[in-house]
Every structure is written in C-alpha cells, then in structure tokens.
Design a protein around this motif. Structure first.
Motif, PDB file in Angstrom:
ATOM      1  N   ALA A  53       0.852  -1.203   0.000  1.00 41.52           N
ATOM      2  CA  ALA A  53       0.000   0.000   0.000  1.00 41.52           C
ATOM      3  C   ALA A  53       0.884   1.249   0.000  1.00 41.52           C
ATOM      4  O   ALA A  53       1.925   1.281   0.654  1.00 41.52           O
ATOM      5  CB  ALA A  53      -0.884  -0.012   1.244  1.00 41.52           C
ATOM      6  N   THR A  54       0.448   2.265  -0.721  1.00 38.79           N
ATOM      7  CA  THR A  54       1.177   3.542  -0.712  1.00 38.79           C
ATOM      8  C   THR A  54       1.025   4.168   0.672  1.00 38.79           C
ATOM      9  O   THR A  54      -0.092   4.222   1.202  1.00 38.79           O
ATOM     10  CB  THR A  54       0.582   4.488  -1.785  1.00 38.79           C
ATOM     11  OG1 THR A  54       0.682   3.821  -3.045  1.00 38.79           O
ATOM     12  CG2 THR A  54       1.323   5.809  -1.841  1.00 38.79           C
ATOM     13  N   PRO A  55       2.128   4.639   1.297  1.00 40.32           N
ATOM     14  CA  PRO A  55       2.002   5.200   2.654  1.00 40.32           C
ATOM     15  C   PRO A  55       1.255   6.536   2.626  1.00 40.32           C
ATOM     16  O   PRO A  55       1.255   7.237   1.615  1.00 40.32           O
ATOM     17  CB  PRO A  55       3.454   5.401   3.086  1.00 40.32           C
ATOM     18  CG  PRO A  55       4.231   5.510   1.824  1.00 40.32           C
ATOM     19  CD  PRO A  55       3.516   4.689   0.801  1.00 40.32           C
ATOM     20  N   ALA A  56       0.604   6.852   3.752  1.00 39.87           N
ATOM     21  CA  ALA A  56      -0.110   8.139   3.862  1.00 39.87           C
ATOM     22  C   ALA A  56       0.715   9.051   4.758  1.00 39.87           C
ATOM     23  O   ALA A  56       1.169   8.626   5.829  1.00 39.87           O
ATOM     24  CB  ALA A  56      -1.481   7.902   4.479  1.00 39.87           C
ATOM     25  N   PRO A  57       0.953  10.301   4.345  1.00 39.50           N
ATOM     26  CA  PRO A  57       1.765  11.194   5.178  1.00 39.50           C
ATOM     27  C   PRO A  57       1.020  11.620   6.438  1.00 39.50           C
ATOM     28  O   PRO A  57      -0.191  11.863   6.383  1.00 39.50           O
ATOM     29  CB  PRO A  57       2.027  12.395   4.262  1.00 39.50           C
ATOM     30  CG  PRO A  57       0.911  12.386   3.273  1.00 39.50           C
ATOM     31  CD  PRO A  57       0.487  10.959   3.101  1.00 39.50           C
ATOM     32  N   ALA A  58       1.747  11.707   7.589  1.00 37.83           N
ATOM     33  CA  ALA A  58       1.167  12.276   8.812  1.00 37.83           C
ATOM     34  C   ALA A  58       1.024  13.784   8.606  1.00 37.83           C
ATOM     35  O   ALA A  58       1.486  14.334   7.588  1.00 37.83           O
ATOM     36  CB  ALA A  58       2.087  11.971   9.988  1.00 37.83           C
ATOM     37  N   ALA A  59       0.424  14.470   9.576  1.00 35.79           N
ATOM     38  CA  ALA A  59       0.137  15.905   9.420  1.00 35.79           C
ATOM     39  C   ALA A  59       1.389  16.718   9.094  1.00 35.79           C
ATOM     40  O   ALA A  59       1.330  17.670   8.307  1.00 35.79           O
ATOM     41  CB  ALA A  59      -0.516  16.428  10.699  1.00 35.79           C
ATOM     42  N   ASP A  60       2.533  16.333   9.696  1.00 35.76           N
ATOM     43  CA  ASP A  60       3.765  17.115   9.477  1.00 35.76           C
ATOM     44  C   ASP A  60       4.697  16.452   8.461  1.00 35.76           C
ATOM     45  O   ASP A  60       5.890  16.727   8.441  1.00 35.76           O
ATOM     46  CB  ASP A  60       4.490  17.309  10.812  1.00 35.76           C
ATOM     47  CG  ASP A  60       4.825  15.969  11.479  1.00 35.76           C
ATOM     48  OD1 ASP A  60       4.357  14.918  10.982  1.00 35.76           O
ATOM     49  OD2 ASP A  60       5.557  15.980  12.487  1.00 35.76           O
ATOM     50  N   GLU A  61       4.151  15.587   7.618  1.00 32.29           N
ATOM     51  CA  GLU A  61       4.985  14.871   6.649  1.00 32.29           C
ATOM     52  C   GLU A  61       4.589  15.175   5.207  1.00 32.29           C
ATOM     53  O   GLU A  61       3.491  15.677   4.936  1.00 32.29           O
ATOM     54  CB  GLU A  61       4.866  13.360   6.873  1.00 32.29           C
ATOM     55  CG  GLU A  61       5.576  12.876   8.122  1.00 32.29           C
ATOM     56  CD  GLU A  61       5.536  11.360   8.255  1.00 32.29           C
ATOM     57  OE1 GLU A  61       6.353  10.839   9.006  1.00 32.29           O
ATOM     58  OE2 GLU A  61       4.688  10.705   7.602  1.00 32.29           O
TER      59      GLU A  61
END
Ligand SMILES: NC(=O)c1ccc[n+]([C@@H]2O[C@H](COP(=O)([O-])OP(=O)(O)OC[C@H]3O[C@@H](n4cnc5c(N)ncnc54)[C@H](OP(=O)(O)O)[C@@H]3O)[C@@H](O)[C@H]2O)c1
Length: 332
Positions: A21-29
């Motif tokens: 799965a493609t990773p999802a960025p966290a709020a600060d990423e």
C-alpha cells in the motif's frame, strides 16, 4: 505501489520486490514520488541488523520495524500533510525519509537534528539530476557534520580523509577543499586518480604505504574506512589535533565498527588530542548548505553505479564488499 520489502534481518537475499500500500503522510509529513534513492552502509546495517548494537537504536530488536528499507531520496512531492507549509505538490526535493526503496515514501517536512528520525527535506539543487541528488543526503551531511561541526575545520589546516573514494569520503574531500584546507586523501591504488580529481592536494595509496608511518602530522583526520587502531590514528595527528571517527566496517558482532567510537569518546578525556565519535543527524539546514555549495559548482556527487529497483539486492551486496567509488543509486 512497487517497493522492496524485508520481513527479517539478513543478507541481501531477504529483500523482495513487492506490491504494497502507498504510505499516507502524517500531518507534518510529505509524500514523495521517489525518482532515485541512494544506498550505502547505512542501509546495509539496518537490512542485516548487524552489528546488534544497531537494533537497539530503535530499528527493531528481532525484526526490522520498517518493512521497506532505504533512507535517502530525490523525487517530486505528491501530497503534503495538513500542517505542512514548507512544500507543495510538484516541488522537486531531496533528503531522507522512511522506506525510500519504493515508488512513494514519506519524510518529515521540517524535522531537525534527529538520529534515525523521519528524515529531513530540502529543494533539489537546480543543477543536478534526481540520481545525483539522491546520492547526497546521508553521505553529504555526514561529511559536513564530521568536518565542520565535530572537526571544527578551518582554512589552512592540514586534513586527512581516510576512505576518500567512498560515499562519505568523496563529499569530504570536496568539502574540506571548500573550507580551504590542505587535503590528503587515503584510498586504494585504482582510485587515486578519482580522489585527485575531487581536488585532493595529496593522495596516499593505502595498498602501498600506511600514512601513520610517514612524517606528516594532520590537524584533523576524518576516518571513514579501514578501522585502524586509535594509536595508529593518533600517531598521525598533531599534539592538539582532532580525530573524527565516522565509521569503518567489520569488527565484533555486538558493536562492530562502533567499538572504536565508544573507546575514542572515553580516551579523549585523558589526552591532549580531541577524539570525537560522530553520529550524523538529519538536518534541513545541512541539506540547504550542501545545495548552495553544489549550485556554486564547488561540490559534485560521485555516483558509483545506478541500479533498477529490482536490482536493490545487488546494490546491497556490492555495498557489503566496501570498495565503492562514491555512492550507489537505485533509480525508480
Ligand atoms: N557516523 C555516522 O553517522 C555515519 C554516517 C554514514 C556512514 N557511516 C559509516 O562510515 C563508513 C563509510 O561510509 P561510506 O558510505 O563512505 O562507505 P563506502 O561508500 O562503502 O566507502 C568506503 C570506502 O573506503 C575505501 N576503503 C576500504 N578500506 C579502506 C582502507 N583500509 N583505507 C582507506 N580506504 C578504504 C573503499 O574503497 P577502496 O578500498 O577500494 O579504496 C571505499 O571507497 C561506513 O562504515 C559507514 O557505516 C557513519
């Protein structure tokens, strides 16, 4: 997305080309579409979990916590987390992140000064390709932090770079020249021309002679290869000189090349020379510094070889041999 994965520590045959799965960025990423990823000993140590000391640095005791290996990257911002103001989709960036041997990887947008953290990013130098930019982050920042921050390099000093032909060393030779030092590089016979072409004033071929047997004494030694004893290294230093230990492969299963660094930190308290163990950190300011020097045409990454994503295992096998000529880069 396509990615290299590993479920256990081991040699490069633990690596697989997988669909994940493609990773999802966290709020600060930031989520980066990776075009190229540099690899070197820093990836090899986390792939093998060797020496065991590495596992205690937060990478997972029994198995790697991060299933997709890789740190360095160059690519295009695909998406940003809700708190990110530094970047926007479409920006061309370089730096370090998590799991970069993949089509997409996340990296911290503004993280500073952490060892093994979520990385740091900066705009890609305008005069470099993605492949060239991917060769910079770990090796360039390590050379910079070793010479400038740990070593306190100054113009006119005499500087010895051990491992001058490798990922870190090729940056260190050029950066030491940028800081106006007189630079001597140590490398094997086949690489003396390369090291000279990077600007070294003198080159010592370690296959023919040992620098510690020569009369020259150095104000600063940056040691990135060969695991020579502290006494041999100190012998080549001026009485108040500085030794920065970046690394060196081999050694015992528990502490490997780190063993010298641990001893150097203790011994330094009792001698007139400064013996400094280096642990490089991810810092956006350092990427920006390197970008400026590169755009001024004072620094150029050296690429040993490029590999396709499916050839990552070969790149890590070559890394283990430890006789590279600059940096290996995976093109995705
Ligand atoms: N402290 C940190 O935060 C940090 C960060 C990055 C890397 N490191 C460590 O620093 C070391 C160097 O990393 P790297 O990326 O530059 O590795 P690399 O790309 O594998 O380069 C090592 C270079 O050293 C040369 N070499 C091997 N034996 C030598 C000897 N006896 N004397 C002089 N040169 C020798 C090799 O080629 P030839 O033998 O053919 O000349 C090769 O060019 C590694 O141990 C790595 O783990 C530490």
């Amino acid at each position: 997305m396509k990615a290299i994965t590993q479920d256990r520590y081991g040699s490069s045959d633990v690596l697989r080309l997988d669909e994940v799965a493609t990773p999802a960025p966290a709020a600060d990423e930031v989520l980066v579409r990776v075009h190229a990823a540099g690899v070197g000993p820093e990836v090899w140590h986390i792939m093998t979990g060797r020496p065991y000391f590495v596992r205690l640095m937060g990478f997972g005791v029994r198995a790697p916590k991060q299933r997709v290996p890789g740190r360095d990257l160059a690519g295009t911002v695909e998406a940003v987390g809700s708190a990110v103001t530094e970047f926007q989709p479409g920006d061309e960036v370089f730096g370090s992140g998590r799991g970069t041997l993949a089509e997409y990887a996340c990296a911290a947008a503004a993280e500073e000064g952490k060892v093994g953290g979520a990385g740091a990013l900066a705009p890609k130098p305008a005069n470099l390709t993605f492949e060239q930019a991917a060769a910079i982050p770990t090796s360039g920042a390590t050379a910079l932090q070793g010479l400038r921050d740990a070593g306190g390099v100054r113009g006119g000093q005499s500087v010895l770079i051990i491992g001058a032909s490798g990922g870190v060393g090729t940056f260190a030779v050029q950066l030491a020249k940028h800081f106006d030092a007189h630079v001597t590089g140590v490398c094997s016979t086949a690489k003396t021309e390369l090291v000279r072409s990077l600007g070294a004033d003198a080159v010592i071929d370690y296959m023919r002679e040992d620098f510690a047997d020569r009369p020259e004494r150095y104000d600063l030694i940056l040691d990135a290869a060969g695991r020579r004893s502290l006494s041999r290294l100190r012998r080549a230093l001026t009485p108040r000189g500085t030794l920065v230990i970046v690394g060196g492969e081999g050694g015992g299963r528990l502490t490997g090349g780190f063993e010298r660094q641990l001893r150097a930190g203790v011994l330094s308290r009792f001698v007139s020379q400064r013996l400094v163990p280096l642990t490089a950190v991810d810092r956006r300011a350092d990427l920006l510094f390197l970008k400026d020097v590169i755009e001024d045409d004072k620094l150029k990454p050296v690429i040993d070889r490029t590999f396709a994503l499916g050839e990552a295992a070969q790149a890590l096998t070559d890394t283990e041999e430890g006789h590279g000529r600059g940096k290996k880069v995976i093109v995705i």
